[in-house]
Every structure is written in structure tokens, then in C-alpha cells.
Design a protein around this motif. Sequence first.
Motif, mmCIF file in Angstrom:
data_model
loop_
_atom_site.group_PDB
_atom_site.id
_atom_site.type_symbol
_atom_site.label_atom_id
_atom_site.label_comp_id
_atom_site.label_asym_id
_atom_site.label_seq_id
_atom_site.Cartn_x
_atom_site.Cartn_y
_atom_site.Cartn_z
ATOM 1 N N MET A 1 -72.376 22.731 -14.367
ATOM 2 C CA MET A 1 -72.064 24.154 -14.250
ATOM 3 C C MET A 1 -70.562 24.327 -14.067
ATOM 4 N N ASN A 2 -69.951 25.192 -14.859
ATOM 5 C CA ASN A 2 -68.504 25.371 -14.825
ATOM 6 C C ASN A 2 -68.060 26.164 -13.592
ATOM 7 N N ARG A 3 -66.891 25.778 -13.074
ATOM 8 C CA ARG A 3 -66.357 26.371 -11.846
ATOM 9 C C ARG A 3 -65.081 27.132 -12.162
ATOM 10 N N VAL A 4 -65.039 28.381 -11.751
ATOM 11 C CA VAL A 4 -63.915 29.258 -12.060
ATOM 12 C C VAL A 4 -63.218 29.678 -10.773
ATOM 13 N N LEU A 5 -61.900 29.493 -10.743
ATOM 14 C CA LEU A 5 -61.081 29.969 -9.628
ATOM 15 C C LEU A 5 -60.523 31.337 -10.001
ATOM 16 N N TYR A 26 -71.621 30.948 -13.966
ATOM 17 C CA TYR A 26 -70.470 30.205 -13.456
ATOM 18 C C TYR A 26 -70.465 30.194 -11.925
ATOM 19 N N VAL A 27 -69.894 29.140 -11.381
ATOM 20 C CA VAL A 27 -69.649 29.069 -9.946
ATOM 21 C C VAL A 27 -68.230 29.583 -9.708
ATOM 22 N N THR A 28 -68.057 30.505 -8.768
ATOM 23 C CA THR A 28 -66.747 31.132 -8.583
ATOM 24 C C THR A 28 -66.232 30.964 -7.158
ATOM 25 N N THR A 29 -64.907 30.920 -7.055
ATOM 26 C CA THR A 29 -64.208 30.947 -5.778
ATOM 27 C C THR A 29 -63.049 31.921 -5.921
ATOM 28 N N VAL A 30 -62.842 32.769 -4.913
ATOM 29 C CA VAL A 30 -61.761 33.753 -4.958
ATOM 30 C C VAL A 30 -60.663 33.357 -3.982
ATOM 31 N N VAL A 31 -59.411 33.414 -4.443
ATOM 32 C CA VAL A 31 -58.247 33.306 -3.567
ATOM 33 C C VAL A 31 -57.425 34.572 -3.759
ATOM 34 N N THR A 32 -56.684 34.954 -2.722
ATOM 35 C CA THR A 32 -56.022 36.263 -2.746
ATOM 36 C C THR A 32 -54.507 36.177 -2.644
ATOM 37 N N ALA A 38 -52.029 27.713 -6.172
ATOM 38 C CA ALA A 38 -51.471 26.399 -6.481
ATOM 39 C C ALA A 38 -52.241 25.295 -5.776
ATOM 40 N N ALA A 39 -52.640 25.545 -4.526
ATOM 41 C CA ALA A 39 -53.384 24.543 -3.771
ATOM 42 C C ALA A 39 -54.771 24.331 -4.368
ATOM 43 N N GLY A 40 -55.429 25.417 -4.760
ATOM 44 C CA GLY A 40 -56.760 25.306 -5.338
ATOM 45 C C GLY A 40 -56.753 24.571 -6.657
ATOM 46 N N ALA A 41 -55.734 24.837 -7.473
ATOM 47 C CA ALA A 41 -55.639 24.160 -8.761
ATOM 48 C C ALA A 41 -55.387 22.671 -8.573
ATOM 49 N N ARG A 42 -54.690 22.300 -7.502
ATOM 50 C CA ARG A 42 -54.394 20.895 -7.233
ATOM 51 C C ARG A 42 -55.657 20.104 -6.896
ATOM 52 N N SER A 43 -56.663 20.789 -6.350
ATOM 53 C CA SER A 43 -57.851 20.090 -5.872
ATOM 54 C C SER A 43 -58.663 19.441 -6.983
ATOM 55 N N GLY A 44 -58.540 19.948 -8.200
ATOM 56 C CA GLY A 44 -59.335 19.420 -9.302
ATOM 57 C C GLY A 44 -60.773 19.866 -9.286
ATOM 58 N N ASP A 45 -61.088 20.855 -8.444
ATOM 59 C CA ASP A 45 -62.465 21.324 -8.310
ATOM 60 C C ASP A 45 -62.844 22.411 -9.304
ATOM 61 N N PHE A 46 -61.900 22.833 -10.153
ATOM 62 C CA PHE A 46 -62.149 23.975 -11.026
ATOM 63 C C PHE A 46 -61.920 23.623 -12.491
ATOM 64 N N LEU A 74 -55.261 22.616 -16.438
ATOM 65 C CA LEU A 74 -56.314 23.580 -16.135
ATOM 66 C C LEU A 74 -56.136 24.822 -17.004
ATOM 67 N N PRO A 75 -57.161 25.230 -17.777
ATOM 68 C CA PRO A 75 -57.029 26.455 -18.577
ATOM 69 C C PRO A 75 -56.782 27.668 -17.686
ATOM 70 N N VAL A 76 -55.812 28.501 -18.075
ATOM 71 C CA VAL A 76 -55.437 29.667 -17.280
ATOM 72 C C VAL A 76 -55.485 30.922 -18.140
ATOM 73 N N ILE A 77 -56.268 31.909 -17.697
ATOM 74 C CA ILE A 77 -56.278 33.224 -18.326
ATOM 75 C C ILE A 77 -55.596 34.192 -17.369
ATOM 76 N N VAL A 78 -54.477 34.735 -17.780
ATOM 77 C CA VAL A 78 -53.799 35.740 -16.971
ATOM 78 C C VAL A 78 -54.523 37.070 -17.149
ATOM 79 N N LEU A 79 -54.830 37.732 -16.032
ATOM 80 C CA LEU A 79 -55.478 39.049 -16.044
ATOM 81 C C LEU A 79 -54.651 39.951 -15.145
ATOM 82 N N THR A 80 -53.893 40.856 -15.745
ATOM 83 C CA THR A 80 -52.869 41.567 -14.990
ATOM 84 C C THR A 80 -52.675 42.988 -15.502
#
Length: 219
Positions: A1-5, A26-32, A38-46, A74-80
Motif C-alpha cells: 500500500m502506497n504511503r503519501v506525506l 493510500y496511507v497518509t500522514t500530514v505535517v504542517t 524535510a525530516a519526514g522525507a528523510r525517513s524513507g517511509d513515504f 521521492l516524487p513531489v507534487i507541489v499543490l499551492t
Amino acid sequence: MNRVLIAEDEPRIASFLTKGLRAAGYVTTVVTNGVDVAAGARSGDFDLLILDLGLPGQDGLTALAQIRARGERLPVIVLTARDAVPDRITGLDGGADDYMTKPFSFDELLARVRARLRERGHDTPATVQAARVHLDLIRRVATVDGRRVELTAREFLLAETLIRHRGQVLSREQLLDRVWGLAHDPGSNIVDVYIGYLRRKLGADLIHTVRGVGYRLSE
């Protein structure tokens, strides 16, 4: 199952993204804030990052630069909300794989998520199935023994959630959270009502009540 930050500091948008992506499997985690990005992307969990640029702590572009400086792909989609052409160019040149502006279509975002994950070899199934029930997640079509069954959007999400967790007992609180995004209301019977709808449409013997716990879909 894919994990999305999800990096989004607006609660309403973060909740909307979370509910929609979870419903899509998808499994999701939110950071604010940008530091946690940057820390979440470093973990390799996503497997993918959806990134707002206007984050507190540090700007999303700064966080993206840190991610790319470490060599992480890590693939990044900017949503802004930043919709000017120079902003798009800066985001894409800064390491984003895709760029979307707010307001946005969730269906389009979901299609872009699937596309980015396909490129990385993390494609998600277009269908789910259990027993006699088959759900086409792209066309949002349900069939039972090959016969099309009309489901409302909420019924479809409930059926999909039960199928993805077939064989497991899901409590009413879990179903409220995953399908309706609501905190538990002891007085609400909305889950029971919709379970009744699905039993009539998909088959009375498919969804089992586990007394005092919740519901389970047959394998």
C-alpha cells in the motif's frame, strides 16, 4: 500500500486530502511545517509527497531543496495557491515532479498521484474485489456477479473500505473516520444505515455484524 506525506498547514485542505487519498487506498500522514517535511522525507517511509509552498517554519521550496540536495528522488507534487508562471518554473526547476494550483480538482490530483507512482514503479490497482463484488476504482463502477449495481458515492467508499480490509473487523468509529471523516458520535447510526443499503445492493450474506465490535466483509 502506497504511503503519501501531505505537507499542508490549512486544516480544511489537509482533512480533504486525507479523506480522499485514504478512500483511494493510500496511507497518509500530514505535517504542517517545512521543517517536518524535510525530516519526514528523510525517513524513507513515504512513496510520494504532496507539498504546499506557503508553510510555516520554512518555505516549501526550501524543504524541497533540502530533499533534493540529499539526493532523494521521492516524487513531489507541489499543490499551492501560487499560480504565476514564474512560480511554476521555480517549483519545477527546484525539484518538483509536478505542479498544481489551488483551487484544484481532486480527481485530477489523484490521476497525477497515480502517474507519479507509476513512474517510480509504485502503481496502485485500478480495481478491488472480494467474493462476488468487483469495484472499478477509475470509473467508480460496482458489479456483483458481473451485474452492474448503482451505488452512491458514499456507498461506494464504504464498500471499497470494507473490501480493502476484507476479513478484518472494522468498528463503527473506524468506518466513520475513513468514510465520513467524522469524530465518533455515540448517538449516530449512519454506519448501520449505510451497511443496510449495501446489504440490499451487494447481498445480505456478504457483510457480517460482529456484535459489540463492528462489521466484517466476507473473503
